[in-house]
Design a protein around this motif. Structure first.
Motif, PDB file in Angstrom:
ATOM      1  N   GLU A 185       0.822  -1.211   0.000  1.00  0.00           N
ATOM      2  CA  GLU A 185       0.000   0.000   0.000  1.00  0.00           C
ATOM      3  C   GLU A 185       0.852   1.255   0.000  1.00  0.00           C
ATOM      4  O   GLU A 185       0.549   2.236  -0.676  1.00  0.00           O
ATOM      5  N   LEU A 186       1.957   1.256   0.755  1.00  0.00           N
ATOM      6  CA  LEU A 186       2.857   2.406   0.765  1.00  0.00           C
ATOM      7  C   LEU A 186       3.502   2.610  -0.603  1.00  0.00           C
ATOM      8  O   LEU A 186       3.600   3.745  -1.097  1.00  0.00           O
ATOM      9  N   ALA A 187       3.931   1.504  -1.216  1.00  0.00           N
ATOM     10  CA  ALA A 187       4.557   1.604  -2.536  1.00  0.00           C
ATOM     11  C   ALA A 187       3.557   2.092  -3.580  1.00  0.00           C
ATOM     12  O   ALA A 187       3.892   2.917  -4.446  1.00  0.00           O
ATOM     13  N   GLU A 188       2.303   1.618  -3.482  1.00  0.00           N
ATOM     14  CA  GLU A 188       1.284   2.029  -4.436  1.00  0.00           C
ATOM     15  C   GLU A 188       0.945   3.522  -4.253  1.00  0.00           C
ATOM     16  O   GLU A 188       0.731   4.238  -5.235  1.00  0.00           O
ATOM     17  N   THR A 189       0.931   3.979  -3.009  1.00  0.00           N
ATOM     18  CA  THR A 189       0.671   5.401  -2.752  1.00  0.00           C
ATOM     19  C   THR A 189       1.757   6.260  -3.381  1.00  0.00           C
ATOM     20  O   THR A 189       1.473   7.293  -4.010  1.00  0.00           O
ATOM     21  N   ARG A 190       3.014   5.849  -3.225  1.00  0.00           N
ATOM     22  CA  ARG A 190       4.118   6.616  -3.821  1.00  0.00           C
ATOM     23  C   ARG A 190       4.030   6.588  -5.343  1.00  0.00           C
ATOM     24  O   ARG A 190       4.298   7.588  -6.014  1.00  0.00           O
ATOM     25  N   ARG A 191       3.659   5.439  -5.890  1.00  0.00           N
ATOM     26  CA  ARG A 191       3.531   5.326  -7.351  1.00  0.00           C
ATOM     27  C   ARG A 191       2.433   6.243  -7.871  1.00  0.00           C
ATOM     28  O   ARG A 191       2.627   6.968  -8.863  1.00  0.00           O
ATOM     29  N   LEU A 192       1.281   6.230  -7.213  1.00  0.00           N
ATOM     30  CA  LEU A 192       0.167   7.076  -7.658  1.00  0.00           C
ATOM     31  C   LEU A 192       0.491   8.560  -7.480  1.00  0.00           C
ATOM     32  O   LEU A 192       0.079   9.395  -8.291  1.00  0.00           O
ATOM     33  N   THR A 193       1.238   8.885  -6.435  1.00  0.00           N
ATOM     34  CA  THR A 193       1.638  10.289  -6.246  1.00  0.00           C
ATOM     35  C   THR A 193       2.505  10.757  -7.403  1.00  0.00           C
ATOM     36  O   THR A 193       2.326  11.864  -7.929  1.00  0.00           O
ATOM     37  N   ALA A 194       3.442   9.919  -7.840  1.00  0.00           N
ATOM     38  CA  ALA A 194       4.298  10.261  -8.986  1.00  0.00           C
ATOM     39  C   ALA A 194       3.477  10.382 -10.260  1.00  0.00           C
ATOM     40  O   ALA A 194       3.705  11.290 -11.083  1.00  0.00           O
ATOM     41  N   LEU A 195       2.503   9.482 -10.436  1.00  0.00           N
ATOM     42  CA  LEU A 195       1.652   9.537 -11.624  1.00  0.00           C
ATOM     43  C   LEU A 195       0.834  10.821 -11.655  1.00  0.00           C
ATOM     44  O   LEU A 195       0.802  11.539 -12.664  1.00  0.00           O
ATOM     45  N   HIS A 196       0.162  11.131 -10.561  1.00  0.00           N
ATOM     46  CA  HIS A 196      -0.715  12.305 -10.529  1.00  0.00           C
ATOM     47  C   HIS A 196       0.073  13.605 -10.610  1.00  0.00           C
ATOM     48  O   HIS A 196      -0.447  14.624 -11.084  1.00  0.00           O
ATOM     49  N   ALA A 197       1.332  13.581 -10.174  1.00  0.00           N
ATOM     50  CA  ALA A 197       2.159  14.788 -10.281  1.00  0.00           C
ATOM     51  C   ALA A 197       2.428  15.162 -11.737  1.00  0.00           C
ATOM     52  O   ALA A 197       2.694  16.325 -12.050  1.00  0.00           O
ATOM     53  N   LEU A 198       2.333  14.182 -12.651  1.00  0.00           N
ATOM     54  CA  LEU A 198       2.543  14.473 -14.071  1.00  0.00           C
ATOM     55  C   LEU A 198       1.398  15.285 -14.663  1.00  0.00           C
ATOM     56  O   LEU A 198       1.563  15.949 -15.694  1.00  0.00           O
ATOM     57  N   ASP A 199       0.211  15.190 -14.043  1.00  0.00           N
ATOM     58  CA  ASP A 199      -0.968  15.923 -14.527  1.00  0.00           C
ATOM     59  C   ASP A 199      -1.287  15.573 -15.980  1.00  0.00           C
ATOM     60  O   ASP A 199      -1.613  16.434 -16.786  1.00  0.00           O
ATOM     61  N   LEU A 200      -1.203  14.271 -16.298  1.00  0.00           N
ATOM     62  CA  LEU A 200      -1.469  13.825 -17.671  1.00  0.00           C
ATOM     63  C   LEU A 200      -2.772  13.050 -17.804  1.00  0.00           C
ATOM     64  O   LEU A 200      -3.299  12.922 -18.914  1.00  0.00           O
ATOM     65  N   LEU A 201      -3.289  12.522 -16.706  1.00  0.00           N
ATOM     66  CA  LEU A 201      -4.510  11.729 -16.787  1.00  0.00           C
ATOM     67  C   LEU A 201      -5.670  12.567 -17.314  1.00  0.00           C
ATOM     68  O   LEU A 201      -5.862  13.715 -16.911  1.00  0.00           O
ATOM     69  N   ASP A 202      -6.429  11.989 -18.243  1.00  0.00           N
ATOM     70  CA  ASP A 202      -7.640  12.616 -18.784  1.00  0.00           C
ATOM     71  C   ASP A 202      -7.355  13.947 -19.480  1.00  0.00           C
ATOM     72  O   ASP A 202      -8.208  14.832 -19.515  1.00  0.00           O
ATOM     73  N   THR A 203      -6.158  14.086 -20.035  1.00  0.00           N
ATOM     74  CA  THR A 203      -5.827  15.289 -20.798  1.00  0.00           C
ATOM     75  C   THR A 203      -6.087  15.051 -22.278  1.00  0.00           C
ATOM     76  O   THR A 203      -6.241  13.916 -22.732  1.00  0.00           O
TER      77      THR A 203
END
Length: 469
Positions: A8-26
């Motif tokens: 869960e900790l690793a997944e949280t860090r992974r999702l934080t890196a993903l969302h920081a890109l601000d690319l989803l749903d663009t």
């Protein structure tokens, strides 16, 4: 108190890196779309896509070939891909017990190859956020060249994701100067990027350290607008001037990519984004980001050249030839201009391979390529269609003034003597030529067929000449 598991900790860090890109749903972006087109072309695949793996879904940022935009995460091959430290390549989904009942098979896919895409988080850890994938309807495998092309494209995709994320974040905070400095200190190191500001009242320009670095200048006095423009070649300088003027006049932002020459004479490719900074309802400045995209640009250009050229002779391949011929025929039909299609088939080439080996045959093909790029054919499009077949598109009126002389010169230029171990063999060429006649050729296929018939007649004639001799 609940304690989060390591997963869960690793997944949280992974999702934080993903969302920081601000690319989803663009919205779609040409650069990402180009990567998928190049991936499909470089591997001969039916489709390719670039995915991002969110908490519960796979979302496709770019694609070619008609891939679903959203798929539940647990139903996506990409979810398996990002959990690996190496690419996932499945030669035949049906034959692999892990995926033999996967929905992709019912959708018409048998081959899958996916490379995990990773970006560095704020702690310096590489986090898997998505995948670059190719699909094919038939079982197959990847050769070394295709694997290398996918590796290169994955590196380009990772760099592009980081660059886009950094640029969006930077421009969004350009007015808050203290926050901007903090963001750009991170972004400049990560993405070869910097910020700039043009004061509209006095045309004073401010640069961050990253912009000075791209210019190969020591950090110091900020330049004037005129001196800043001197780093661009004339054509690129015009793009810069038009973009600034349009933004100042309309308030619309700009985003361009042009050639650039640093203070040390280093040729670079740069990208600049800019928008108006408003003060009390009036435009006070133009602010933006500046990035060195030379490596990504060079890689894309190299991959495009690779996709459009024959690997042995470096001549345009059949795909490029077909596009060029279609354009040439349209122009000849519209302007009543002269046009000829020359088809070339080497005689006795198989004998060279059988007698002296394939390296000698390759040298013959490369010699043919050099001769078809001789100065007297500089305005023609020469291509290797495959094997020992070549073609030349001729629209030079001087060359077409005497078509028979053109064919005779080509026959003479394409005679090649191969020698090894006191043995000598001469390779010649059968040449067919068809002049384009709008009234006679209703389609491109008719034009090519006429050139084929001329080539077959030439081959029969040369066979007769050898028998007579």
């Amino acid at each position: 108190m609940d304690i989060a598991s390591p997963f869960e900790l690793a997944e949280t860090r992974r999702l934080t890196a993903l969302h920081a890109l601000d690319l989803l749903d663009t919205a779609p972006e040409e650069e990402f779309d180009a990567i998928t087109r190049l991936a499909a072309a470089a591997t001969g695949s039916a489709s390719a896509f670039l995915s991002l793996i969110d908490r519960d879904r796979m979302w496709v940022k770019a694609q070619t070939g008609g891939v679903p935009t959203v798929v539940p995460r647990l139903e996506s091959m990409c979810d398996t891909t990002i959990g690996r430290n190496a690419p996932l390549v499945v030669d035949d989904l049906v034959a692999d017990p892990r995926f033999c009942d996967h929905w992709l098979i019912e959708a018409g896919t048998r081959f899958y190859a996916g490379l995990p895409l990773r970006v560095t988080d704020r702690d310096g850890v590489r986090q898997p956020v998505g995948a670059l994938c190719v699909l094919h309807p038939h079982p197959r495998t990847l050769n070394a060249a295709e694997r290398q092309a996918l590796d290169d494209l994955a590196v380009l995709a990772e760099s592009l994701m980081v660059s886009r994320g950094a640029a969006r974040e930077a421009v969004g905070h350009a007015v808050a100067l203290e926050r901007q400095q903090r963001i750009f200190r991170q972004a400049e190191r990560m993405a070869r990027i910097g910020w700039w500001r043009l004061n509209l009242a006095d045309e004073r320009v401010e640069w961050s350290d990253g912009v000075f670095r791209i210019h190969d200048l020591d950090v110091g006095q900020d330049p004037t607008l005129a001196s800043a423009c001197e780093f661009y070649p004339p054509q690129a300088r015009a793009v810069v001037s038009r973009s600034l003027a349009h933004t100042i006049e309309t308030g619309q932002s700009f985003d361009f990519e042009v050639d650039f020459l640093s203070a040390k004479g280093v040729e670079r490719r740069v990208r600049s984004m800019g928008e108006i900074e408003w003060t009390d309802g009036y435009p006070a400045a133009v602010i933006g980001v500046f990035q060195d995209v030379s490596e990504e640009y060079a890689l894309v250009q190299a991959l495009r050249r690779s996709a459009d050229s024959d690997p042995l002779t470096h001549m345009p391949n059949r795909t490029v030839f077909n596009r060029t011929l279609e354009t040439a025929v349209a122009a000849a039909r519209a302007h009543a201009a002269p046009l000829a299609l020359v088809l070339i088939d080497l005689d006795d080439f198989k004998c060279v391979n059988d007698t002296f080996g394939h390296p000698a045959g390759d040298e013959v093909l490369k010699t043919i390529a050099r001769r078809l790029h001789a100065p007297w054919l500089k305005d023609c499009c020469s291509a290797r269609l495959g094997g020992d077949e070549f073609a030349v598109i001729v629209d030079d009126p001087a060359l077409l003034d005497d078509a028979a002389a053109l064919v005779a010169r080509l026959e003479n230029e394409l005679r090649i003597t191969t020698m090894a171990d006191d043995r000598t063999m001469e390779t010649g060429a059968s040449i067919g030529l068809a002049m384009f006649e709008p009234a006679r050729f209703a389609s491109l296929r008719d034009f090519i067929h006429a050139a084929d018939e001329s080539l077959y007649a030439a081959k029969r004639r040369r066979i007769g000449e050898r028998r007579a001799a």
